[in-house]
Design a protein around this motif. Structure first.
Motif, PDB file in Angstrom:
ATOM      1  N   CYS A 147       5.301  17.336  15.078  1.00 41.36           N
ATOM      2  CA  CYS A 147       5.481  16.135  15.904  1.00 41.36           C
ATOM      3  C   CYS A 147       4.750  16.221  17.241  1.00 41.36           C
ATOM      4  N   GLY A 148       4.224  17.413  17.598  1.00 43.07           N
ATOM      5  CA  GLY A 148       3.477  17.542  18.844  1.00 43.07           C
ATOM      6  C   GLY A 148       4.159  18.351  19.925  1.00 43.07           C
ATOM      7  N   LYS A 149       5.237  19.059  19.588  1.00 41.16           N
ATOM      8  CA  LYS A 149       5.970  19.833  20.597  1.00 41.16           C
ATOM      9  C   LYS A 149       5.079  20.885  21.254  1.00 41.16           C
ATOM     10  N   THR A 150       4.419  21.695  20.425  1.00 43.48           N
ATOM     11  CA  THR A 150       3.575  22.755  20.972  1.00 43.48           C
ATOM     12  C   THR A 150       2.364  22.177  21.687  1.00 43.48           C
ATOM     13  N   THR A 151       1.815  21.090  21.182  1.00 36.81           N
ATOM     14  CA  THR A 151       0.698  20.442  21.875  1.00 36.81           C
ATOM     15  C   THR A 151       1.118  19.992  23.268  1.00 36.81           C
ATOM     16  N   LEU A 152       2.317  19.435  23.389  1.00 39.57           N
ATOM     17  CA  LEU A 152       2.820  19.026  24.695  1.00 39.57           C
ATOM     18  C   LEU A 152       2.966  20.235  25.615  1.00 39.57           C
ATOM     19  N   LEU A 153       3.481  21.330  25.086  1.00 32.77           N
ATOM     20  CA  LEU A 153       3.619  22.548  25.886  1.00 32.77           C
ATOM     21  C   LEU A 153       2.244  23.037  26.355  1.00 32.77           C
ATOM     22  N   HIS A 154       1.259  22.988  25.458  1.00 35.87           N
ATOM     23  CA  HIS A 154      -0.098  23.414  25.824  1.00 35.87           C
ATOM     24  C   HIS A 154      -0.701  22.496  26.886  1.00 35.87           C
ATOM     25  N   LEU A 172       1.052  20.990  29.237  1.00 41.99           N
ATOM     26  CA  LEU A 172       1.699  21.405  30.479  1.00 41.99           C
ATOM     27  C   LEU A 172       1.074  22.687  31.027  1.00 41.99           C
ATOM     28  N   ALA A 173       0.626  23.552  30.119  1.00 44.85           N
ATOM     29  CA  ALA A 173       0.018  24.816  30.530  1.00 44.85           C
ATOM     30  C   ALA A 173      -1.449  24.666  30.923  1.00 44.85           C
ATOM     31  N   GLY A 174      -2.021  23.485  30.702  1.00 39.11           N
ATOM     32  CA  GLY A 174      -3.429  23.285  31.011  1.00 39.11           C
ATOM     33  C   GLY A 174      -4.361  23.872  29.973  1.00 39.11           C
ATOM     34  N   LEU A 175      -3.877  24.044  28.747  1.00 34.56           N
ATOM     35  CA  LEU A 175      -4.674  24.654  27.678  1.00 34.56           C
ATOM     36  C   LEU A 175      -5.371  23.631  26.796  1.00 34.56           C
ATOM     37  N   VAL A 176      -5.011  22.355  26.927  1.00 33.76           N
ATOM     38  CA  VAL A 176      -5.704  21.287  26.213  1.00 33.76           C
ATOM     39  C   VAL A 176      -6.075  20.204  27.217  1.00 33.76           C
ATOM     40  N   THR A 177      -7.162  19.495  26.935  1.00 31.26           N
ATOM     41  CA  THR A 177      -7.634  18.432  27.822  1.00 31.26           C
ATOM     42  C   THR A 177      -7.184  17.083  27.281  1.00 31.26           C
ATOM     43  N   PRO A 178      -6.425  16.309  28.053  1.00 31.07           N
ATOM     44  CA  PRO A 178      -5.965  15.003  27.563  1.00 31.07           C
ATOM     45  C   PRO A 178      -7.132  14.042  27.318  1.00 31.07           C
ATOM     46  N   ALA A 179      -6.980  13.201  26.312  1.00 30.83           N
ATOM     47  CA  ALA A 179      -7.933  12.110  26.098  1.00 30.83           C
ATOM     48  C   ALA A 179      -7.653  10.973  27.070  1.00 30.83           C
ATOM     49  N   ALA A 195       3.753  30.512  33.791  1.00 33.41           N
ATOM     50  CA  ALA A 195       3.866  31.635  32.858  1.00 33.41           C
ATOM     51  C   ALA A 195       4.248  31.103  31.484  1.00 33.41           C
ATOM     52  N   VAL A 196       3.698  31.713  30.445  1.00 35.82           N
ATOM     53  CA  VAL A 196       3.935  31.267  29.075  1.00 35.82           C
ATOM     54  C   VAL A 196       4.476  32.427  28.244  1.00 35.82           C
ATOM     55  N   ILE A 197       5.552  32.172  27.493  1.00 37.91           N
ATOM     56  CA  ILE A 197       6.093  33.143  26.544  1.00 37.91           C
ATOM     57  C   ILE A 197       5.908  32.569  25.147  1.00 37.91           C
ATOM     58  N   LEU A 209       6.842  27.693  37.118  1.00 33.99           N
ATOM     59  CA  LEU A 209       6.962  26.980  35.856  1.00 33.99           C
ATOM     60  C   LEU A 209       6.888  27.988  34.714  1.00 33.99           C
ATOM     61  N   LEU A 210       7.925  27.999  33.868  1.00 33.71           N
ATOM     62  CA  LEU A 210       8.004  28.904  32.721  1.00 33.71           C
ATOM     63  C   LEU A 210       7.994  28.076  31.450  1.00 33.71           C
ATOM     64  N   LEU A 211       7.007  28.303  30.586  1.00 36.05           N
ATOM     65  CA  LEU A 211       6.865  27.579  29.325  1.00 36.05           C
ATOM     66  C   LEU A 211       7.134  28.540  28.175  1.00 36.05           C
ATOM     67  N   MET A 212       8.020  28.148  27.258  1.00 36.63           N
ATOM     68  CA  MET A 212       8.417  29.027  26.156  1.00 36.63           C
ATOM     69  C   MET A 212       8.272  28.298  24.828  1.00 36.63           C
ATOM     70  N   ASP A 213       7.530  28.904  23.901  1.00 41.47           N
ATOM     71  CA  ASP A 213       7.286  28.306  22.595  1.00 41.47           C
ATOM     72  C   ASP A 213       8.002  29.115  21.521  1.00 41.47           C
ATOM     73  N   GLU A 214       9.158  28.635  21.071  1.00 37.53           N
ATOM     74  CA  GLU A 214       9.968  29.297  20.041  1.00 37.53           C
ATOM     75  C   GLU A 214      10.112  30.804  20.326  1.00 37.53           C
ATOM     76  N   PRO A 215      10.512  31.199  21.525  1.00 38.87           N
ATOM     77  CA  PRO A 215      10.479  32.622  21.865  1.00 38.87           C
ATOM     78  C   PRO A 215      11.513  33.468  21.143  1.00 38.87           C
ATOM     79  N   PHE A 216      12.574  32.861  20.616  1.00 41.00           N
ATOM     80  CA  PHE A 216      13.648  33.642  20.008  1.00 41.00           C
ATOM     81  C   PHE A 216      13.717  33.476  18.490  1.00 41.00           C
ATOM     82  N   SER A 217      12.740  32.811  17.894  1.00 46.12           N
ATOM     83  CA  SER A 217      12.864  32.393  16.493  1.00 46.12           C
ATOM     84  C   SER A 217      12.915  33.555  15.509  1.00 46.12           C
TER      85      SER A 217
END
Length: 249
Positions: A41-48, A50-57, A76-78, A151-159
Motif C-alpha cells: 500500500c506504500g507504507k515503506t515508500t512513505l517512510l523512505h 520521510l527519510a529523503g531516500l526517494v524524490t517526490p513527483a 535515524a533509520v532502523i 526523527l526516528l524512522l523504523m521499518d518493521e524493526p521487530f518482525s
C-alpha cells in the motif's frame, strides 16, 4: 515536526507506477506515529520519503520546517534486518554512525551510556552472530540513538522476533519515546504493536491514507491490559478491511 503535503511518489515505468498519490498529514514534535495497512500500500515508500531516500513527483515533505531533499543529519533509520555488520563488534556497530560522520571521539561516552542502558555493555566485544535477536535489535536501536536524532524512522524493526521478545523491545522503545525528545514513525503490519506505540496511527489504503486515528493512551505502562487498548485494536482491524477502506476514498 513533520508536514507532508499532497505527496506523490512514482516509480519508473510506462506508464509510471504510482506508489503514493496525494498523501497529506502532520505530526507535532515528540509524537510517536504508527503506519499500518495491507502489503504493497506504500507504507515503506512513505517512510523512505520521510527519510529523503526517494524524490517526490509532486508535493513535499518538511521536517522541522525544512523541505526534505535528501537524507538529514538528525534522521535515524532502523531497518527490518537491523543492518548490523557481522564482522564488527557490538561496540563498533553501535558507534558506526558516529564514526562515519566523524563524531566518534566526542560521542564515545554517549555510546557507552546507551550500551549500559540497554544491557549490552558486558557484550560490547561480541559479534552479531553471538547475540540473540533481541540483543541485535538493541544494538540497532543504540546505533540510531547514538546519533542524537530528532526523527526516528523504523521499518518493521521487530518482525523477526518472538512474541515475548517483541513486546520487550516495544516496551524499551516506548520508554525512550516517552521522554518526548524524538519524533518517531513506525511502519508495522502488527495491529497490536501500532496500538501500543502509536500516539497517532495512519491507516493506509493503496497509495493513500484512509484514516488517521488519535491514541492518547499509547506507550503508557499497563495500557495493553485496558479495555481502551482492546477496543482500539478491534477498530483498527475494522478500518483495515478492504470494503471499509473503499468507503474512505
Amino acid at each position: 515536526m513533520i508536514e507532508v503535503r499532497d505527496l506523490r511518489v512514482e516509480y519508473p515505468g510506462r506508464p509510471p507506477a504510482v506508489a503514493l498519490a496525494g498523501v497529506s498529514f502532520s505530526l507535532p514534535r515528540g509524537t510517536a506515529c504508527a503506519i499500518i495497512g495491507p502489503s504493497g500500500c506504500g507504507k515503506t515508500t512513505l517512510l523512505h520519503a520521510l527519510a529523503g531516500l526517494v524524490t517526490p513527483a509532486a508535493g513535499e515533505v518538511r521536517v522541522g520546517g525544512e523541505v526534505v531533499r535528501g537524507p538529514r543529519e538528525r534522521t535515524a533509520v532502523i531497518l527490518q534486518d537491523w543492518g548490523l555488520f557481522p564482522w564488527k563488534t557490538v561496540w563498533a556497530n553501535a558507534a558506526l554512525g558516529l564514526e562515519i560522520r566523524g563524531r566518534l571521539r566526542a560521542g564515545r561516552a554517549r555510546v557507552e551510556g546507551l550500551l549500559r542502558e540497554m544491557g549490552l555493555w558486558e557484550l560490547r566485544h561480541r559479534f552479531p552472530a553471538q547475540l540473540s535477536g533481541g540483543q541485535r535489535q538493541r544494538v540497532a536501536i543504540a546505533r540510531a540513538l547514538a546519533l542524537e536524532p530528532d526523527l526516528l524512522l523504523m521499518d518493521e524493526p521487530f518482525s523477526s522476533l518472538d512474541a515475548l521478545t517483541r513486546e520487550a523491545m516495544q516496551e524499551l522503545v516506548a520508554g525512550i519515546l516517552r521522554r518526548g525528545e524524538i519524533t518517531a514513525v513506525l511502519v508495522t503490519h502488527d495491529i497490536a504493536e501500532a496500538a501500543f506505540l502509536g500516539q497517532q496511527i495512519l491507516v493506509m489504503a493503496p497509495g493513500r491514507i484512509s484514516w488517521q486515528v488519535s491514541n492518547p493512551g499509547a506507550m503508557e505502562p499497563g495500557y495493553r491490559a485496558t479495555g481502551q487498548f482492546l477496543d482500539l485494536c478491534t477498530r483498527l482491524r475494522e478500518l483495515c478491511r478492504p470494503e471499509v477502506m473503499a468507503r474512505s476514498a
